[in-house]
Design a protein around this motif. Structure first.
Motif, mmCIF file in Angstrom:
data_model
loop_
_atom_site.group_PDB
_atom_site.id
_atom_site.type_symbol
_atom_site.label_atom_id
_atom_site.label_comp_id
_atom_site.label_asym_id
_atom_site.label_seq_id
_atom_site.Cartn_x
_atom_site.Cartn_y
_atom_site.Cartn_z
ATOM 1 N N SER A 60 0.522 5.016 -5.098
ATOM 2 C CA SER A 60 1.019 3.812 -5.747
ATOM 3 C C SER A 60 0.247 3.619 -7.041
ATOM 4 N N VAL A 61 0.969 3.314 -8.110
ATOM 5 C CA VAL A 61 0.339 2.974 -9.390
ATOM 6 C C VAL A 61 1.016 1.701 -9.898
ATOM 7 N N HIS A 62 0.226 0.639 -10.022
ATOM 8 C CA HIS A 62 0.776 -0.676 -10.356
ATOM 9 C C HIS A 62 0.271 -1.158 -11.708
ATOM 10 N N PRO A 63 1.148 -1.315 -12.706
ATOM 11 C CA PRO A 63 0.716 -1.852 -13.998
ATOM 12 C C PRO A 63 0.355 -3.341 -13.881
ATOM 13 N N ALA A 86 -1.889 3.922 -20.723
ATOM 14 C CA ALA A 86 -2.450 3.103 -19.653
ATOM 15 C C ALA A 86 -3.929 3.403 -19.454
ATOM 16 N N ARG A 87 -4.603 2.491 -18.786
ATOM 17 C CA ARG A 87 -5.972 2.684 -18.324
ATOM 18 C C ARG A 87 -5.924 2.471 -16.814
ATOM 19 N N VAL A 88 -6.439 3.408 -16.064
ATOM 20 C CA VAL A 88 -6.225 3.408 -14.611
ATOM 21 C C VAL A 88 -7.491 3.019 -13.865
ATOM 22 N N LEU A 89 -7.337 2.078 -12.931
ATOM 23 C CA LEU A 89 -8.415 1.625 -12.061
ATOM 24 C C LEU A 89 -8.090 2.007 -10.621
ATOM 25 N N ASP A 90 -9.099 2.395 -9.853
ATOM 26 C CA ASP A 90 -8.895 2.700 -8.437
ATOM 27 C C ASP A 90 -8.930 1.403 -7.629
ATOM 28 N N VAL A 91 -8.010 1.279 -6.675
ATOM 29 C CA VAL A 91 -7.864 0.077 -5.858
ATOM 30 C C VAL A 91 -8.020 0.446 -4.382
ATOM 31 N N ASN A 92 -8.664 -0.430 -3.615
ATOM 32 C CA ASN A 92 -8.761 -0.263 -2.167
ATOM 33 C C ASN A 92 -7.388 -0.515 -1.552
ATOM 34 N N ALA A 93 -6.787 0.522 -1.001
ATOM 35 C CA ALA A 93 -5.423 0.416 -0.486
ATOM 36 C C ALA A 93 -5.294 -0.632 0.612
ATOM 37 N N GLU A 94 -6.340 -0.797 1.416
ATOM 38 C CA GLU A 94 -6.265 -1.749 2.527
ATOM 39 C C GLU A 94 -6.263 -3.194 2.052
ATOM 40 N N GLU A 121 -3.837 3.954 -6.124
ATOM 41 C CA GLU A 121 -4.389 4.406 -4.840
ATOM 42 C C GLU A 121 -3.399 5.363 -4.214
ATOM 43 N N GLY A 122 -3.909 6.175 -3.283
ATOM 44 C CA GLY A 122 -3.035 7.121 -2.597
ATOM 45 C C GLY A 122 -3.670 8.495 -2.470
ATOM 46 N N ASP A 123 -2.846 9.491 -2.187
ATOM 47 C CA ASP A 123 -3.337 10.858 -2.008
ATOM 48 C C ASP A 123 -3.938 11.380 -3.311
ATOM 49 N N LEU A 124 -5.098 11.999 -3.219
ATOM 50 C CA LEU A 124 -5.801 12.468 -4.415
ATOM 51 C C LEU A 124 -4.972 13.463 -5.212
ATOM 52 N N GLU A 125 -4.271 14.357 -4.516
ATOM 53 C CA GLU A 125 -3.477 15.365 -5.226
ATOM 54 C C GLU A 125 -2.311 14.718 -5.971
ATOM 55 N N ALA A 126 -1.773 13.642 -5.412
ATOM 56 C CA ALA A 126 -0.706 12.918 -6.109
ATOM 57 C C ALA A 126 -1.263 12.214 -7.342
ATOM 58 N N LEU A 127 -2.434 11.618 -7.197
ATOM 59 C CA LEU A 127 -3.046 10.897 -8.316
ATOM 60 C C LEU A 127 -3.493 11.844 -9.430
ATOM 61 N N LYS A 128 -3.759 13.103 -9.091
ATOM 62 C CA LYS A 128 -4.114 14.081 -10.125
ATOM 63 C C LYS A 128 -2.950 14.310 -11.090
ATOM 64 N N VAL A 129 -1.741 14.037 -10.626
ATOM 65 C CA VAL A 129 -0.551 14.150 -11.477
ATOM 66 C C VAL A 129 -0.222 12.799 -12.110
ATOM 67 N N LEU A 130 -0.284 11.729 -11.318
ATOM 68 C CA LEU A 130 0.162 10.422 -11.783
ATOM 69 C C LEU A 130 -0.799 9.764 -12.761
ATOM 70 N N LYS A 131 -2.100 9.894 -12.522
ATOM 71 C CA LYS A 131 -3.050 9.263 -13.452
ATOM 72 C C LYS A 131 -2.888 9.803 -14.872
ATOM 73 N N PRO A 132 -2.849 11.118 -15.069
ATOM 74 C CA PRO A 132 -2.631 11.633 -16.434
ATOM 75 C C PRO A 132 -1.289 11.184 -17.014
ATOM 76 N N PRO A 138 0.834 -1.212 0.000
ATOM 77 C CA PRO A 138 0.000 0.000 0.000
ATOM 78 C C PRO A 138 0.862 1.252 0.000
ATOM 79 N N SER A 139 0.306 2.330 -0.516
ATOM 80 C CA SER A 139 1.051 3.590 -0.534
ATOM 81 C C SER A 139 1.323 4.092 0.873
ATOM 82 N N SER A 140 0.521 3.637 1.847
ATOM 83 C CA SER A 140 0.725 4.079 3.232
ATOM 84 C C SER A 140 2.090 3.663 3.766
ATOM 85 N N ASP A 141 2.734 2.690 3.125
ATOM 86 C CA ASP A 141 4.089 2.301 3.538
ATOM 87 C C ASP A 141 5.104 3.392 3.226
#
Length: 290
Positions: free
Chosen positions: A116-119, A159-167, A141-152, A100-103
């Motif tokens: 975290s973004v996992h292909p 890539a095609r991005v899916l949201d994952v439950n971090a837990e 999964e992870g911080d929304l502001e980080a994903l606003k940069v990483l997803k694009p 998890p990104s919490s690590d």
């Protein structure tokens, strides 16, 4: 264009780095691996960046990618956080499916955004992975502001991005293990069964290939429930019972595998209305025999 530093550069890091450099998504800046020589090889493959031999040599960056083995993610993050290289607003992310990104909390404690973004892809060769990356699904999964940069950033390289439950990252990742790693193990089990019956491994591999390819095609064309064939889908209790007993008598571990997969196949056959509840109960009893 945001700057990107890469710590560790396995096949995923190299493939993504090359694609980002080619598409001008990130300015690839510094690359750190176990040795300066391997960092140089990574930079050569990526086609951009500067190889460094120590974290102290890395310049400040907007985004930090940790592309190490899973067991090195946390130590790498701890070292990065302690180095003073991170400033508030930086993004630190990894590409592991099971972690998890919490690590990456040590980086967040320094003010960084973590993710975290996992292909969902097999990376047997970085060059091949880069050439075939377009269309790859990624679990994020992870911080929304980080994903606003990483997803694009991932979308721009196909890539095609899916949201994952971090837990539930370990369970999410087990899906790939079942579908990819354990498919290889299943073929090995089939080869051993054929070999036990007198068929050489090389001949068995050739004989199984058309059936395996057709089955995989059917799974993604019709879905698992309708792609299922064989004695369980037909409700052939006698055959399943006899086969299970013989396999278990020959090899206890493969017998356990036959039982576990058989019970899952019974559930598929029942949900797909290939067999009724009574026949499903009979099959479960046969697979539970001592």
């Amino acid at each position: 264009m945001k700057t990107l530093n890469i710590i560790g550069s396995g096949r995923v890091g190299r493939a993504c780095g090359r694609l980002w450099a080619q598409a001008r998504v990130f300015e690839i800046q510094d690359v750190l691996t176990r040795t300066r020589a391997s960092a140089g090889q990574a930079v050569k493959f990526i086609g951009a960046g500067h190889a460094v031999g120590h974290l102290d040599e890395m310049r400040p960056a907007d985004v930090w990618m940790i592309a190490t083995r899973d067991d090195a993610i946390v130590p790498s993050c701890v070292t990065l956080a302690a180095s003073g290289r991170i400033v508030p607003g930086n993004i630190v992310f990894h590409v592991s499916g099971a972690t998890p990104s919490s690590d990456l909390m040590p980086a967040r404690e320094r003010g960084a955004l973590i993710a975290s973004v996992h292909p969902i892809k097999t990376f047997t060769d970085a060059g091949l992975a880069a050439r075939t990356f377009r269309g790859t699904y990624c679990g994020a999964e992870g911080d929304l502001e980080a994903l606003k940069v990483l997803k694009p950033a991932f979308l721009k390289i196909g890539a095609r991005v899916l949201d994952v439950n971090a837990e539930l990252k370990p369970i999410y990742h087990s899906g790939g293990v079942f579908a990819c790693n354990y498919l290889v193990a299943l073929i090995e089990a089939a080869l051993r069964a054929h070999e036990k019956a007198g068929i050489p491994r090389a001949a068995s591999l050739k004989a199984l290939e058309p059936m395996v390819r057709e089955t995989v095609d059917a799974i993604f064309d019709k879905g698992p429930e309708q792609a299922l064939t064989g004695p369980i889908s037909r409700g052939d209790v006698a055959m399943v019972s006899r086969q299970f007993a013989m396999v278990r008598g020959w090899d206890a571990e493969l017998g356990g595998l036959y039982r576990g997969l058989g019970l899952l196949a019974v559930a598929l056959a029942e949900s797909g209305q290939r067999i009724d509840a009574r026949r499903a109960a009979e099959l479960r009893a046969a697979l539970s025999a001592k």
